[in-house]
Motif scaffolding. Structure first.
Motif, short mmCIF file in Angstrom:
data_model
loop_
_atom_site.label_atom_id
_atom_site.label_comp_id
_atom_site.label_asym_id
_atom_site.label_seq_id
_atom_site.Cartn_x
_atom_site.Cartn_y
_atom_site.Cartn_z
N LYS A 95 22.53 24.87 -26.13
CA LYS A 95 23.23 24.26 -25.00
C LYS A 95 22.48 24.50 -23.70
N LYS A 96 21.74 25.61 -23.62
CA LYS A 96 21.06 25.97 -22.38
C LYS A 96 19.62 25.47 -22.31
N LYS A 97 19.10 24.91 -23.38
CA LYS A 97 17.70 24.49 -23.43
C LYS A 97 17.57 23.02 -23.06
N ILE A 98 16.54 22.70 -22.29
CA ILE A 98 16.25 21.31 -21.91
C ILE A 98 15.19 20.77 -22.86
N PHE A 99 15.53 19.71 -23.59
CA PHE A 99 14.59 19.13 -24.55
C PHE A 99 13.81 17.98 -23.95
N GLN A 100 14.44 17.22 -23.03
CA GLN A 100 13.76 16.09 -22.40
C GLN A 100 14.44 15.76 -21.09
N LEU A 101 13.67 15.12 -20.21
CA LEU A 101 14.19 14.63 -18.94
C LEU A 101 13.93 13.14 -18.85
N GLU A 102 14.93 12.41 -18.42
CA GLU A 102 14.76 10.97 -18.23
C GLU A 102 14.64 10.69 -16.74
N GLN A 103 13.48 10.20 -16.34
CA GLN A 103 13.17 9.91 -14.94
C GLN A 103 12.87 8.44 -14.78
N ASP A 104 12.69 7.99 -13.53
CA ASP A 104 12.32 6.60 -13.29
C ASP A 104 10.97 6.27 -13.92
N GLU A 105 10.07 7.27 -13.96
CA GLU A 105 8.74 7.06 -14.53
C GLU A 105 8.78 6.97 -16.05
N GLY A 106 9.86 7.42 -16.65
CA GLY A 106 9.98 7.41 -18.11
C GLY A 106 10.58 8.72 -18.58
N THR A 107 10.60 8.92 -19.88
CA THR A 107 11.16 10.13 -20.47
C THR A 107 10.07 11.17 -20.66
N ILE A 108 10.36 12.40 -20.24
CA ILE A 108 9.41 13.50 -20.38
C ILE A 108 9.88 14.35 -21.54
N ILE A 109 9.02 14.49 -22.55
CA ILE A 109 9.37 15.21 -23.78
C ILE A 109 8.32 16.29 -24.02
N GLY A 110 8.75 17.43 -24.52
CA GLY A 110 7.83 18.52 -24.87
C GLY A 110 7.87 19.63 -23.84
N HIS A 111 7.80 20.86 -24.31
CA HIS A 111 7.91 22.04 -23.45
C HIS A 111 6.84 22.05 -22.36
N GLU A 112 5.58 21.84 -22.73
CA GLU A 112 4.49 21.89 -21.75
C GLU A 112 4.62 20.77 -20.71
N ASN A 113 4.96 19.55 -21.16
CA ASN A 113 5.12 18.43 -20.23
C ASN A 113 6.26 18.69 -19.26
N LEU A 114 7.36 19.24 -19.76
CA LEU A 114 8.49 19.57 -18.89
C LEU A 114 8.10 20.64 -17.88
#
Length: 62
Positions: free
Chosen positions: A29-48
């Motif tokens: 519940k506390k972990k972020i797996f991806q972020l959805e931004q205007d530029e697109g979806t950011i996936i992966g620990h290093e990318n985040l």
């Protein structure tokens, strides 16, 4: 200690798998797996990590 309001599990019953499912669920519940931004979806620990670091550097300054 009383965790997740299941005292018998803490004392060591046959339900240790159930206890671990509750504990791991709380971590998920506390972990972020991806972020959805205007530029697109950011996936992966290093990318985040890179995206969030750059965001706060721009927000607060270097």
């Amino acid at each position: 200690a009383l965790r997740a309001k299941v005292w018998k599990i803490v004392q060591g019953g046959d339900n240790t798998q159930f206890f671990h499912m509750i504990a791991n669920g709380k971590h998920r519940k506390k972990k972020i797996f991806q972020l959805e931004q205007d530029e697109g979806t950011i996936i992966g620990h290093e990318n985040l990590k890179v995206y969030i670091s750059n965001y706060y550097k721009q927000f607060f300054g270097a």
